[in-house]
Design a protein around this motif. Structure first.
Motif, PDB file in Angstrom:
ATOM      1  N   ALA A 281       0.880  -1.136   0.240  1.00  0.00           N
ATOM      2  CA  ALA A 281      -0.019   0.052  -0.001  1.00  0.00           C
ATOM      3  C   ALA A 281       0.886   1.410  -0.055  1.00  0.00           C
ATOM      4  O   ALA A 281       0.491   2.215  -0.685  1.00  0.00           O
ATOM      5  N   SER A 282       1.881   1.191   0.808  1.00  0.00           N
ATOM      6  CA  SER A 282       2.833   2.636   0.948  1.00  0.00           C
ATOM      7  C   SER A 282       3.555   2.705  -0.377  1.00  0.00           C
ATOM      8  O   SER A 282       3.580   3.937  -0.804  1.00  0.00           O
ATOM      9  N   ARG A 283       4.182   1.720  -0.965  1.00  0.00           N
ATOM     10  CA  ARG A 283       4.677   1.965  -2.312  1.00  0.00           C
ATOM     11  C   ARG A 283       3.706   2.405  -3.440  1.00  0.00           C
ATOM     12  O   ARG A 283       4.187   3.423  -4.341  1.00  0.00           O
ATOM     13  N   LYS A 284       2.652   1.903  -3.375  1.00  0.00           N
ATOM     14  CA  LYS A 284       1.657   2.334  -4.488  1.00  0.00           C
ATOM     15  C   LYS A 284       1.161   3.531  -4.305  1.00  0.00           C
ATOM     16  O   LYS A 284       0.976   4.590  -5.214  1.00  0.00           O
ATOM     17  N   LYS A 285       1.130   4.089  -3.135  1.00  0.00           N
ATOM     18  CA  LYS A 285       0.838   5.581  -2.698  1.00  0.00           C
ATOM     19  C   LYS A 285       1.863   6.339  -2.987  1.00  0.00           C
ATOM     20  O   LYS A 285       1.550   7.460  -3.629  1.00  0.00           O
ATOM     21  N   ARG A 286       3.143   6.086  -2.986  1.00  0.00           N
ATOM     22  CA  ARG A 286       4.281   6.765  -3.284  1.00  0.00           C
ATOM     23  C   ARG A 286       4.393   6.892  -5.071  1.00  0.00           C
ATOM     24  O   ARG A 286       4.561   8.042  -5.450  1.00  0.00           O
ATOM     25  N   ILE A 287       4.015   5.758  -5.444  1.00  0.00           N
ATOM     26  CA  ILE A 287       4.166   5.734  -7.017  1.00  0.00           C
ATOM     27  C   ILE A 287       2.903   6.679  -7.705  1.00  0.00           C
ATOM     28  O   ILE A 287       3.259   7.466  -8.636  1.00  0.00           O
ATOM     29  N   ALA A 288       1.996   6.618  -7.145  1.00  0.00           N
ATOM     30  CA  ALA A 288       0.656   7.415  -7.428  1.00  0.00           C
ATOM     31  C   ALA A 288       1.121   8.942  -7.322  1.00  0.00           C
ATOM     32  O   ALA A 288       0.801   9.711  -8.201  1.00  0.00           O
ATOM     33  N   LYS A 289       1.710   9.233  -6.085  1.00  0.00           N
ATOM     34  CA  LYS A 289       1.959  10.690  -6.028  1.00  0.00           C
ATOM     35  C   LYS A 289       3.336  11.142  -7.039  1.00  0.00           C
ATOM     36  O   LYS A 289       3.173  12.202  -7.499  1.00  0.00           O
TER      37      LYS A 289
END
Length: 450
Positions: free
Chosen positions: A396-404
């Protein structure tokens, strides 16, 4: 895309005949009436339309068609052959002089894209035919034209011969040819002056250049967007200069196609090249048969293959095949494949070259949003090297970082990851199937740019 309205009308008309066990004279009458209206709406010259429809009608109600096993398909074949003939029949190749250099004189009105087309032609000759061209700036009335050609020359790394605005255009052309011989250039392409309309002074100058340098080709550059005006311009230039061919610009634009379908019939001079975009590599040799196929929705496989050969790296394709077999395909590989496909041109144009694609369910009115390709690239480029190699690392945190980092919502990141996983599974199933193993039926993929 050029011919879009005409293509839709003709394809709809032809569809009514496809699969008919028998075609009556009344069917042919109705078909030719629809074809006539479609061509007139596309701004095709009235006399050209009249002659075209007459030939189609005579052939379509002939014994060969009426008594064939598939009369509907035979009628479509007749229409395709007549369309091909209307645009020139066979592809007209560019001249090659027995005594180097081959001299090409570019003529046309201001605003048709003559100077840019001059650069595009030089680029095409170098890339496709391995030639060494020299560009010549002979438009002394517009300093901007000389500057533009010199800029294009720098961009393409092709030399430009110029003598400024005070020299005589005939002297410029003669000295350019002498320079080309000295430096072993095999093509000289002269960008001549244009005007807002055809006038006596312009024609006098062009005739003087032609008489002095005796060019192997005189190409008239006309804007396909101007429709019948382009045909009138072609007639005027041909009467006074005896042009050897036509280059149509902006054939990729919102044009009805009338100029392309009328020029050959009116001037009896072939369309040699077509500008299919603004970039300096977007000039194509004009193939009447391929264009007729595309207008009738039959695709253009040969052009698609040529584009692939020019833009797809063969070694990379072999490496990709190996990775597909070993199921080690990564996001880096995917990014690389996207770049190669983008180099082939707009996705909608590529789709139009696939036979029957316009009839496939879901593809008839598909709008391929190229912005989605940019979004996919942004998401992948926001991943770390390890994440691209192994998407299983995603949490979840990696996906959030990529989205940002990509400026896209997390839902898009999730969708791309899911689609990539489905694609890898499908590749594995295909490889297993080829190896004689029974694989499960793969799901249809729905990439965000398709």
């Amino acid at each position: 895309m050029a011919f879009e309205g005409l293509a839709d009308r003709l394809q709809e008309t032809m569809k009514k005949l496809t699969g008919k066990g028998k075609v009556s004279e009344q069917d042919v009458k109705e078909m030719t009436r629809e074809v006539r209206l479609a061509l007139l709406e596309a701004d095709v010259n009235f006399k050209v339309v009249k002659d075209f429809v007459k030939r189609v009608k005579e052939r379509a109600i002939g014994q060969e068609v009426m008594e064939s096993l598939t009369p509907g398909q035979q009628v479509i074949k007749v229409v395709k052959e007549e369309l091909t003939d209307l645009m020139g029949g066979e592809q007209s190749k560019i001249a090659v002089s027995d005594r180097s250099p081959t001299v090409i004189m570019m003529v046309g009105l201001q605003g048709a894209g003559k100077t840019t087309t001059t650069g595009k032609l030089a680029n095409l000759l170098r890339k496709k035919h391995n030639r060494k061209p020299l560009l010549v700036a002979a438009d002394i009335y517009r300093p901007a034209a000389i500057n533009q050609l010199e800029t294009i020359g720098r961009q393409l790394d092709i030399p430009v011969f110029a003598m400024g605005t005070d020299a005589n255009p005939v002297d410029i052309a003669n000295q350019a040819i002498a320079k080309a011989k000295e430096d072993h250039h095999d093509y000289v392409i002269i960008d001549t002056a244009g005007r807002l309309h055809v006038d006596e002074n312009l024609m006098d100058e062009l005739q003087q250049i032609k008489t002095n340098v005796k060019p192997d080709e005189v190409f008239l550059v006309v804007d396909a967007m101007t429709g019948q005006d382009a045909v009138n311009v072609a007639e005027s230039f041909d009467e006074q200069l005896d042009i050897s061919g036509v280059v149509l610009t902006k054939l990729d634009g919102d044009t009805r196609g009338g100029a392309a379908l009328s020029i050959k019939a009116v001037t009896n001079k072939p369309i040699k090249f077509a500008g299919m975009g603004e970039k300096l590599d977007e000039l194509e040799q004009f193939h009447p048969e391929r264009m007729a196929s595309r207008i009738l929705g039959m695709g253009d496989v040969l052009s698609l293959i040529e584009k692939a050969q020019e833009n797809v790296d063969e070694k990379k394709m072999k490496d990709l095949e190996s990775k597909m077999r070993s199921a080690s395909f990564t996001f880096d590989d995917f990014l690389d494949q996207m770049a190669q496909v983008k180099n082939m041109g707009p996705l909608e144009d590529l789709l139009g070259m696939i036979p029957g694609a316009n009839k496939m369910k879901g593809l008839k009115n598909v709008q391929l949003d190229e912005k989605q390709l940019v979004h996919v690239e942004a998401i992948i480029q926001s991943m770390t090297k390890k994440e691209r190699q192994d998407p299983n690392l995603m949490n979840a945190s990696r996906k959030k970082r990529i989205a940002k980092g990509s400026g896209r919502p997390v839902s898009e990141v999730n969708r791309l990851l899911k689609q990539f996983d489905e694609m890898k599974k499908m590749m594995k199933q295909m490889t297993n199937s080829q190896s004689g193993k029974k694989g499960k039926k793969g799901k249809g993929l729905n990439f965000p740019f398709m």
